[in-house]
Design a protein around this motif. Structure first.
Motif, PDB file in Angstrom:
ATOM      1  N   ALA A  57      52.093   4.373   4.258  1.00 14.51           N
ATOM      2  CA  ALA A  57      50.778   4.173   4.860  1.00 14.51           C
ATOM      3  C   ALA A  57      49.803   4.063   3.702  1.00 14.51           C
ATOM      4  O   ALA A  57      49.830   4.885   2.782  1.00 14.51           O
ATOM      5  CB  ALA A  57      50.410   5.353   5.756  1.00 14.51           C
ATOM      6  N   LEU A  58      48.980   3.035   3.723  1.00 16.31           N
ATOM      7  CA  LEU A  58      47.953   2.841   2.706  1.00 16.31           C
ATOM      8  C   LEU A  58      46.614   3.133   3.354  1.00 16.31           C
ATOM      9  O   LEU A  58      46.273   2.528   4.375  1.00 16.31           O
ATOM     10  CB  LEU A  58      47.947   1.402   2.191  1.00 16.31           C
ATOM     11  CG  LEU A  58      49.088   0.945   1.306  1.00 16.31           C
ATOM     12  CD1 LEU A  58      50.406   0.921   2.023  1.00 16.31           C
ATOM     13  CD2 LEU A  58      48.778  -0.406   0.729  1.00 16.31           C
ATOM     14  N   LEU A  59      45.869   4.074   2.780  1.00 18.42           N
ATOM     15  CA  LEU A  59      44.586   4.459   3.336  1.00 18.42           C
ATOM     16  C   LEU A  59      43.493   4.316   2.291  1.00 18.42           C
ATOM     17  O   LEU A  59      43.700   4.641   1.118  1.00 18.42           O
ATOM     18  CB  LEU A  59      44.596   5.929   3.773  1.00 18.42           C
ATOM     19  CG  LEU A  59      45.496   6.329   4.908  1.00 18.42           C
ATOM     20  CD1 LEU A  59      46.794   6.871   4.373  1.00 18.42           C
ATOM     21  CD2 LEU A  59      44.791   7.365   5.748  1.00 18.42           C
ATOM     22  N   ILE A  60      42.345   3.856   2.737  1.00 20.93           N
ATOM     23  CA  ILE A  60      41.131   3.908   1.925  1.00 20.93           C
ATOM     24  C   ILE A  60      40.123   4.668   2.765  1.00 20.93           C
ATOM     25  O   ILE A  60      39.887   4.327   3.934  1.00 20.93           O
ATOM     26  CB  ILE A  60      40.602   2.499   1.592  1.00 20.93           C
ATOM     27  CG1 ILE A  60      41.607   1.757   0.730  1.00 20.93           C
ATOM     28  CG2 ILE A  60      39.252   2.594   0.875  1.00 20.93           C
ATOM     29  CD1 ILE A  60      41.189   0.348   0.358  1.00 20.93           C
ATOM     30  N   TRP A  61      39.585   5.746   2.179  1.00 16.64           N
ATOM     31  CA  TRP A  61      38.594   6.506   2.927  1.00 16.64           C
ATOM     32  C   TRP A  61      37.440   6.906   2.041  1.00 16.64           C
ATOM     33  O   TRP A  61      37.550   7.015   0.832  1.00 16.64           O
ATOM     34  CB  TRP A  61      39.193   7.721   3.622  1.00 16.64           C
ATOM     35  CG  TRP A  61      39.649   8.865   2.778  1.00 16.64           C
ATOM     36  CD1 TRP A  61      38.965   9.500   1.765  1.00 16.64           C
ATOM     37  CD2 TRP A  61      40.877   9.569   2.897  1.00 16.64           C
ATOM     38  NE1 TRP A  61      39.701  10.530   1.265  1.00 16.64           N
ATOM     39  CE2 TRP A  61      40.877  10.600   1.939  1.00 16.64           C
ATOM     40  CE3 TRP A  61      41.973   9.454   3.731  1.00 16.64           C
ATOM     41  CZ2 TRP A  61      41.939  11.487   1.795  1.00 16.64           C
ATOM     42  CZ3 TRP A  61      43.015  10.325   3.577  1.00 16.64           C
ATOM     43  CH2 TRP A  61      42.993  11.324   2.624  1.00 16.64           C
ATOM     44  N   GLU A  62      36.313   7.108   2.712  1.00 17.08           N
ATOM     45  CA  GLU A  62      35.119   7.614   2.050  1.00 17.08           C
ATOM     46  C   GLU A  62      35.114   9.128   2.201  1.00 17.08           C
ATOM     47  O   GLU A  62      35.329   9.644   3.286  1.00 17.08           O
ATOM     48  CB  GLU A  62      33.860   7.033   2.699  1.00 17.08           C
ATOM     49  CG  GLU A  62      32.583   7.632   2.145  1.00 17.08           C
ATOM     50  CD  GLU A  62      31.339   7.247   2.916  1.00 17.08           C
ATOM     51  OE1 GLU A  62      30.243   7.598   2.454  1.00 17.08           O
ATOM     52  OE2 GLU A  62      31.448   6.611   3.998  1.00 17.08           O
ATOM     53  N   ASP A  63      34.875   9.815   1.101  1.00 18.08           N
ATOM     54  CA  ASP A  63      34.704  11.269   1.141  1.00 18.08           C
ATOM     55  C   ASP A  63      33.255  11.543   1.544  1.00 18.08           C
ATOM     56  O   ASP A  63      32.386  11.770   0.700  1.00 18.08           O
ATOM     57  CB  ASP A  63      35.006  11.897  -0.223  1.00 18.08           C
ATOM     58  CG  ASP A  63      36.472  11.835  -0.576  1.00 18.08           C
ATOM     59  OD1 ASP A  63      37.316  12.015   0.315  1.00 18.08           O
ATOM     60  OD2 ASP A  63      36.774  11.617  -1.759  1.00 18.08           O
ATOM     61  N   THR A  64      32.992  11.481   2.855  1.00 12.91           N
ATOM     62  CA  THR A  64      31.617  11.640   3.337  1.00 12.91           C
ATOM     63  C   THR A  64      31.050  13.005   2.993  1.00 12.91           C
ATOM     64  O   THR A  64      29.854  13.148   2.792  1.00 12.91           O
ATOM     65  CB  THR A  64      31.535  11.379   4.847  1.00 12.91           C
ATOM     66  OG1 THR A  64      32.515  12.172   5.511  1.00 12.91           O
ATOM     67  CG2 THR A  64      31.793   9.913   5.166  1.00 12.91           C
ATOM     68  N   TRP A  65      31.915  14.002   2.872  1.00 13.64           N
ATOM     69  CA  TRP A  65      31.476  15.351   2.506  1.00 13.64           C
ATOM     70  C   TRP A  65      30.816  15.362   1.133  1.00 13.64           C
ATOM     71  O   TRP A  65      29.963  16.204   0.853  1.00 13.64           O
ATOM     72  CB  TRP A  65      32.654  16.335   2.529  1.00 13.64           C
ATOM     73  CG  TRP A  65      33.745  15.973   1.561  1.00 13.64           C
ATOM     74  CD1 TRP A  65      34.849  15.215   1.822  1.00 13.64           C
ATOM     75  CD2 TRP A  65      33.837  16.329   0.179  1.00 13.64           C
ATOM     76  NE1 TRP A  65      35.622  15.073   0.691  1.00 13.64           N
ATOM     77  CE2 TRP A  65      35.017  15.747  -0.337  1.00 13.64           C
ATOM     78  CE3 TRP A  65      33.042  17.080  -0.681  1.00 13.64           C
ATOM     79  CZ2 TRP A  65      35.416  15.891  -1.666  1.00 13.64           C
ATOM     80  CZ3 TRP A  65      33.444  17.224  -2.000  1.00 13.64           C
ATOM     81  CH2 TRP A  65      34.623  16.632  -2.479  1.00 13.64           C
ATOM     82  N   ALA A  66      31.183  14.433   0.264  1.00 18.50           N
ATOM     83  CA  ALA A  66      30.667  14.403  -1.100  1.00 18.50           C
ATOM     84  C   ALA A  66      29.489  13.441  -1.262  1.00 18.50           C
ATOM     85  O   ALA A  66      28.936  13.326  -2.346  1.00 18.50           O
ATOM     86  CB  ALA A  66      31.783  14.035  -2.074  1.00 18.50           C
ATOM     87  N   ALA A  99      24.978  11.150  -4.283  1.00 18.86           N
ATOM     88  CA  ALA A  99      23.609  10.632  -4.332  1.00 18.86           C
ATOM     89  C   ALA A  99      22.781  11.405  -5.357  1.00 18.86           C
ATOM     90  O   ALA A  99      22.000  10.814  -6.114  1.00 18.86           O
ATOM     91  CB  ALA A  99      22.962  10.708  -2.946  1.00 18.86           C
ATOM     92  N   ALA A 100      22.955  12.726  -5.395  1.00 18.46           N
ATOM     93  CA  ALA A 100      22.217  13.540  -6.371  1.00 18.46           C
ATOM     94  C   ALA A 100      22.606  13.179  -7.797  1.00 18.46           C
ATOM     95  O   ALA A 100      21.745  13.111  -8.682  1.00 18.46           O
ATOM     96  CB  ALA A 100      22.470  15.025  -6.103  1.00 18.46           C
ATOM     97  N   VAL A 101      23.879  12.927  -8.028  1.00 22.61           N
ATOM     98  CA  VAL A 101      24.339  12.517  -9.361  1.00 22.61           C
ATOM     99  C   VAL A 101      23.700  11.195  -9.752  1.00 22.61           C
ATOM    100  O   VAL A 101      23.197  11.036 -10.875  1.00 22.61           O
ATOM    101  CB  VAL A 101      25.879  12.437  -9.423  1.00 22.61           C
ATOM    102  CG1 VAL A 101      26.348  11.777 -10.715  1.00 22.61           C
ATOM    103  CG2 VAL A 101      26.500  13.819  -9.276  1.00 22.61           C
ATOM    104  N   ARG A 102      23.692  10.231  -8.820  1.00 21.36           N
ATOM    105  CA  ARG A 102      23.075   8.930  -9.111  1.00 21.36           C
ATOM    106  C   ARG A 102      21.583   9.079  -9.385  1.00 21.36           C
ATOM    107  O   ARG A 102      21.054   8.465 -10.302  1.00 21.36           O
ATOM    108  CB  ARG A 102      23.328   7.953  -7.958  1.00 21.36           C
ATOM    109  CG  ARG A 102      24.757   7.441  -7.898  1.00 21.36           C
ATOM    110  CD  ARG A 102      24.924   6.311  -6.882  1.00 21.36           C
ATOM    111  NE  ARG A 102      24.663   6.720  -5.512  1.00 21.36           N
ATOM    112  CZ  ARG A 102      25.577   7.237  -4.681  1.00 21.36           C
ATOM    113  NH1 ARG A 102      26.821   7.411  -5.089  1.00 21.36           N
ATOM    114  NH2 ARG A 102      25.256   7.563  -3.449  1.00 21.36           N
ATOM    115  N   GLU A 103      20.899   9.896  -8.588  1.00 11.75           N
ATOM    116  CA  GLU A 103      19.460  10.134  -8.782  1.00 11.75           C
ATOM    117  C   GLU A 103      19.169  10.768 -10.145  1.00 11.75           C
ATOM    118  O   GLU A 103      18.121  10.543 -10.731  1.00 11.75           O
ATOM    119  CB  GLU A 103      18.904  11.032  -7.672  1.00 11.75           C
ATOM    120  CG  GLU A 103      18.624  10.310  -6.386  1.00 11.75           C
ATOM    121  CD  GLU A 103      17.479   9.327  -6.516  1.00 11.75           C
ATOM    122  OE1 GLU A 103      16.420   9.666  -7.098  1.00 11.75           O
ATOM    123  OE2 GLU A 103      17.650   8.187  -6.036  1.00 11.75           O
ATOM    124  N   ALA A 104      20.115  11.563 -10.634  1.00  6.52           N
ATOM    125  CA  ALA A 104      19.957  12.219 -11.933  1.00  6.52           C
ATOM    126  C   ALA A 104      20.463  11.332 -13.075  1.00  6.52           C
ATOM    127  O   ALA A 104      20.574  11.774 -14.209  1.00  6.52           O
ATOM    128  CB  ALA A 104      20.719  13.543 -11.938  1.00  6.52           C
TER     129      ALA A 104
END
Length: 141
Positions: free
Chosen positions: A95-104, A109-114
């Motif tokens: 099974a091949l899965l691509i998922w977004e870690d929505t919890w992170a 976003a905070a890392v990008r803002e910084a």
């Protein structure tokens, strides 16, 4: 559109033993908002090494996957399937899965803002971390 970290995962099933057994736990991750499935596909390699993409409705054991709340399609390519198949033994499936870690997402976003960037990251295999944690516990005893 803001998106959290995205991961891919190739789950192997020796002996072509696809099972819906993982679906309830995957559904819990989705329903709790921890992940969002972006793409999901199944492949099978026969005894001669022939690779086939397997559709949900073609195999009874995969029917449970069709009920997942997922935005499946369009990301995984033929090259991805070839890559995943190259690591499979004959008579096995994946099974091949691509998922977004929505919890992170908020942390990302905070890392990008910084103006932060990921320098490196990887998953530590379970057996390595278990061994390290066991050694730490032994050292503390």
């Amino acid at each position: 559109m803001s998106i959290g970290p995205v991961e891919y995962l190739i789950l192997g099933f020796p002996g072509n033993k696809f099972s819906g057994q993982i679906v309830p736990e995957l559904a819990k991750l989705i329903d709790s908002g921890l992940i969002r499935i972006i793409d999901l596909t199944f492949i099978s390699k026969d005894a001669a090494g022939e690779v086939t993409v397997v559709e949900y409705d073609a195999v009874e054991e995969l029917a449970a996957f069709a009920g997942l709340d997922a935005e499946v399609g369009g990301i995984l390519t033929d090259e991805d399937i070839t890559y995943a198949a190259s690591s499979l033994e004959p008579n096995s499936s994946a099974a091949l899965l691509i998922w977004e870690d929505t919890w992170a997402g908020p942390f990302a976003a905070a890392v990008r803002e910084a103006d932060g960037v990921i320098v490196e990251g990887a998953r530590i295999p379970r057996d390595i971390i278990e061994q390290a944690m066991g050694a730490l516990a032994d050292a503390l005893d």
